[in-house]
Design an enzyme around this catalytic site. Structure first.
Site, PDB file in Angstrom:
ATOM      1  CB  THR A 390      15.638  53.963  51.718  1.00  0.00           C
ATOM      2  OG1 THR A 390      14.654  54.667  51.359  1.00  0.00           O
ATOM      3  CG2 THR A 390      16.168  53.353  50.643  1.00  0.00           C
ATOM      4  CB  THR A 408      12.665  53.210  49.210  1.00  0.00           C
ATOM      5  OG1 THR A 408      12.117  54.327  49.900  1.00  0.00           O
ATOM      6  CG2 THR A 408      12.268  53.327  47.706  1.00  0.00           C
ATOM      7  CG  ASP A 430      10.914  60.023  46.427  1.00  0.00           C
ATOM      8  OD1 ASP A 430      10.893  60.948  47.474  1.00  0.00           O
ATOM      9  OD2 ASP A 430      11.637  59.070  46.376  1.00  0.00           O
ATOM     10  CB  SER A 454      14.979  57.147  43.035  1.00  0.00           C
ATOM     11  OG  SER A 454      15.586  56.789  44.315  1.00  0.00           O
ATOM     12  CB  SER A 455      18.100  60.079  46.863  1.00  0.00           C
ATOM     13  OG  SER A 455      17.743  61.590  46.545  1.00  0.00           O
ATOM     14  N   GLY A 476      18.708  56.949  52.999  1.00  0.00           N
ATOM     15  CA  GLY A 476      19.032  58.411  53.582  1.00  0.00           C
ATOM     16  C   GLY A 476      18.477  59.601  52.726  1.00  0.00           C
ATOM     17  N   GLY A 477      17.496  59.027  52.007  1.00  0.00           N
ATOM     18  CA  GLY A 477      16.862  60.256  51.269  1.00  0.00           C
ATOM     19  C   GLY A 477      17.729  61.156  50.328  1.00  0.00           C
TER      20      GLY A 477
HETATM   21  O1  DON Z   1      14.016  57.043  46.346  1.00  0.00           O
HETATM   22  C1  DON Z   1      14.198  57.770  47.182  1.00  0.00           C
HETATM   23  O2  DON Z   1      14.941  58.699  46.767  1.00  0.00           O
HETATM   24  C2  DON Z   1      13.552  57.911  48.682  1.00  0.00           C
HETATM   25  N1  DON Z   1      12.270  57.648  48.657  1.00  0.00           N
HETATM   26  C3  DON Z   1      14.570  57.622  49.514  1.00  0.00           C
HETATM   27  C4  DON Z   1      14.284  57.654  51.109  1.00  0.00           C
HETATM   28  C5  DON Z   1      15.254  57.301  52.044  1.00  0.00           C
HETATM   29  O3  DON Z   1      16.079  56.844  51.306  1.00  0.00           O
HETATM   30  C6  DON Z   1      15.078  57.512  53.308  1.00  0.00           C
HETATM   31  N2  DON Z   1      15.979  56.889  54.001  1.00  0.00           N
HETATM   32  N3  DON Z   1      16.270  56.740  55.228  1.00  0.00           N
END
Ligand code: DON
Length: 576
Positions: A390, A408, A430, A454-455, A476-477
């Site tokens: 992301t 992302t 997700d 989504s985060s 950062g998920g």
């Molecule tokens: O939308 C989301 O929450 C995830 N797909 C985000 C993944 C993510 O931020 C990975 N980061 N480095």
């Protein structure tokens, strides 16, 4: 017209049950005199944004140009095969809107599509499956936001990315570092197109290699000339559907799904923090979580709190808000998200009073009595997980308009499925992948046409007079709400500069662990202090934040890009 004066909205929330998005014009804004700035995850993308800003482009023009470049130079993180959230503030009207370009589940998606013989598919197989591919939203988001806000001609926005794709760019150390590792766990080195592009002659690309992607250049040229229909219909759409329907675990994504894609214009979620108003993307985004964290934190710190006390409050605010986020937030077009309750001032006070002991499990609260009628919780428990892939960009243009955009492809390099010079996302992972027929479905359960929670938490903050104060966000998920919370609290309460705030050790308190980044000295001290207070601390050498922050302070724009990634900040000291 979904106009929202964020400032008026937050003031209302102090006294009433919910913010009902009043149609109210901002007080006459002073002319913008602070110049323009872009904080973006890669120098080529920052340059593209600055090229648009120098021509007097809107922050949205700059965001589109920058993101089209990110898809080329940072394909591990985001791109046109994925989705994005964009929060846009207009200086003149004071409006703030959330444009949701999240991927949608195909019409053929089923609640148990990640189940095999009664077991949930492991993340690695789900990640690389065709089932994981959702309809990409980025290009439609570009088009819809450009129509609404854009000042520069559509085709011009793509020129920096097209030129770079055709002339080539040097592979960055970050992208090169991923390739050997990712080959061990994904199909990136096997899937047609991706294999030849990332592993020429069977070897991973090295940092510094000049890499060209004429296929991507041609895709963007078609979009530049014909608009989004070049992407959502015809050959590209057919190729995307075919790639998603490929083995292993073929998905159902069809050309009809792709053609039917629409972005959604949504109200933002806001709550006050002291004299500031913090606003962010509403569900399916999780921006409400860092906003809640700020409000809960404020209740937990007393006037004489030491920095250690503040860090403990920072941890506990996260534990409380994450438990709520995990339970309640999902696609609001499919489930009833009690957002008004979660952001209600009285609920946040009540929630702060539920502070868990360090060794107590964190469970969700009940905002039912703050949502009018009915019960807030009709959902099963959710343990949705996510990993790296992301990017965030923060932009303020020469007229004071701002964009906070997080984009992302989900995990690194998305699904590894390659079409037209870009990678398709794996965003369907997700969703809550586990399906238990005998328990109530999770809020984030899979359904056709639904957007996975989504985060991503793009944020815009206003001061007491309703003037732009800060733009922030991060990849950062699941850790995004924690990273973004840190960037806000470190600047607005701990008095740090943007650079110090983004570099400060990350602490993530979700579930029963408190993860502390110990790569820097201060991180070790924080970990020890939290252990001494009885928290279950997990020490981590590094974290995956990519904060891009812009602060309006002392009559100027101050920006920072997270030193953990490759971002840079560009500045125009006066308006073009
Ligand atoms: O939308 C989301 O929450 C995830 N797909 C985000 C993944 C993510 O931020 C990975 N980061 N480095």
């Amino acid at each position: 017209m979904k106009y929202l004066n964020a400032f008026a909205c937050a003031l209302m929330m102090l006294t009433t049950a919910a913010c009902s998005n009043p149609v109210q014009k901002a007080p006459e804004p002073a002319p913008w005199a602070y110049g323009a700035m872009a904080s973006v995850a890669n120098p080529h993308a920052t340059a593209a944004a600055m090229a648009m800003l120098e021509q007097g482009g809107h922050a949205v023009d700059a965001a589109i140009a920058a993101h089209a470049v990110l898809g080329l130079v940072e394909p591990q993180s985001s791109g046109i095969g994925g989705g994005a959230f964009m929060v846009v503030h207009e200086h003149e009207s004071g409006s703030l809107l959330f444009h949701d370009g999240r991927e949608t589940a195909p019409a053929g998606a089923t609640v148990d599509m990640f189940m095999r013989d009664g077991e949930t598919m492991g993340f690695l197989s789900a990640w690389q499956s065709g089932t994981a591919v959702g309809v990409p939203g980025a290009i439609k988001l570009y088009e819809d936001t450009h129509r609404k806000y854009g000042k520069l001609p559509w085709a011009e926005l793509f020129q920096p990315a097209i030129d770079l794709a055709n002339e080539g760019f040097e592979v960055s150390p970050r992208m090169a570092a991923f390739l050997p590792r990712i080959a061990a766990v994904s199909r990136l080195d096997e899937n047609p197109g991706a294999k030849e592009y990332f592993y020429p002659g069977g070897k991973p690309l090295l940092a510094g290699t000049l890499l060209k992607n004429p296929e991507y250049g041609a895709t963007l040229k078609a979009v530049a000339e014909q608009g989004s229909r070049a992407f959502y219909t015809g050959q590209l759409a057919e190729a995307m559907a075919a790639a998603a329907q490929m083995e292993p675990a073929p998905g159902t994504l069809s050309t009809a799904d792709i053609e039917a894609y629409t972005t959604v214009e949504r109200d933002v979620a806001c709550a006050p923090f002291r004299t500031f108003t913090i606003c962010g993307a509403s569900p399916p985004s999780s921006a409400a979580a860092p906003i809640m964290m700020m409000a809960i934190y404020d209740q937990l710190v007393g006037p004489s709190a030491s920095h250690e006390d503040k860090v403990a409050a920072f941890v506990d605010a996260q534990r409380l808000a994450y438990a709520d986020r995990d339970h309640y937030i999902a696609d609001p077009d499919f489930v009833s998200v009690p957002l008004d309750g979660l952001l209600n001032a009285a609920y946040l006070t009540e929630r702060a009073g539920q502070r868990f002991a360090p060794d107590e499990p964190a469970v969700q609260g009940d905002p039912s009595s703050y949502i009018g009628s009915g019960s807030a919780s009709v959902f099963g428990n959710d343990s949705t997980d996510e990993i790296a892939g992301t990017s965030h960009l923060s932009i303020v243009d020469g007229d004071g308009n701002a964009v906070s955009m997080t984009a992302t492809v989900e995990a690194p390099f998305g699904s590894s499925r390659w079409v037209g010079g870009f990678l398709l996302n794996n965003q369907m992972t997700d969703f809550a992948r586990a399906y238990q027929p005998d328990t109530p479905p999770q809020a984030n359960a899979i359904a056709p046409g639904k957007r996975p929670r989504s985060s991503m938490s793009p944020i815009v903050i206003f001061d007491e007079a309703g003037r732009l104060k800060m733009v922030t966000g991060s990849p950062g998920g699941n850790s995004i709400p924690a990273y973004v919370f840190k960037s806000m609290v470190a600047v607005l309460d701990w008095g740090m500069t943007p650079e110090t705030a983004v570099a400060y050790p990350n602490i993530i308190a979700r579930g029963d662990k408190v993860r502390v980044e110990i790569a820097m000295e201060e991180g070790k001290a924080l970990a020890n202090a939290l252990k001494a207070r009885g928290y279950n601390v997990e020490e981590r050498e590094g974290e995956n934040s990519g904060l891009h922050l812009i602060l309006v302070e002392d009559g100027e724009l101050k920006g920072a890009a997270d030193p953990r990634r490759e971002g840079t900040v560009g500045v125009l000291s006066t308006a073009p």
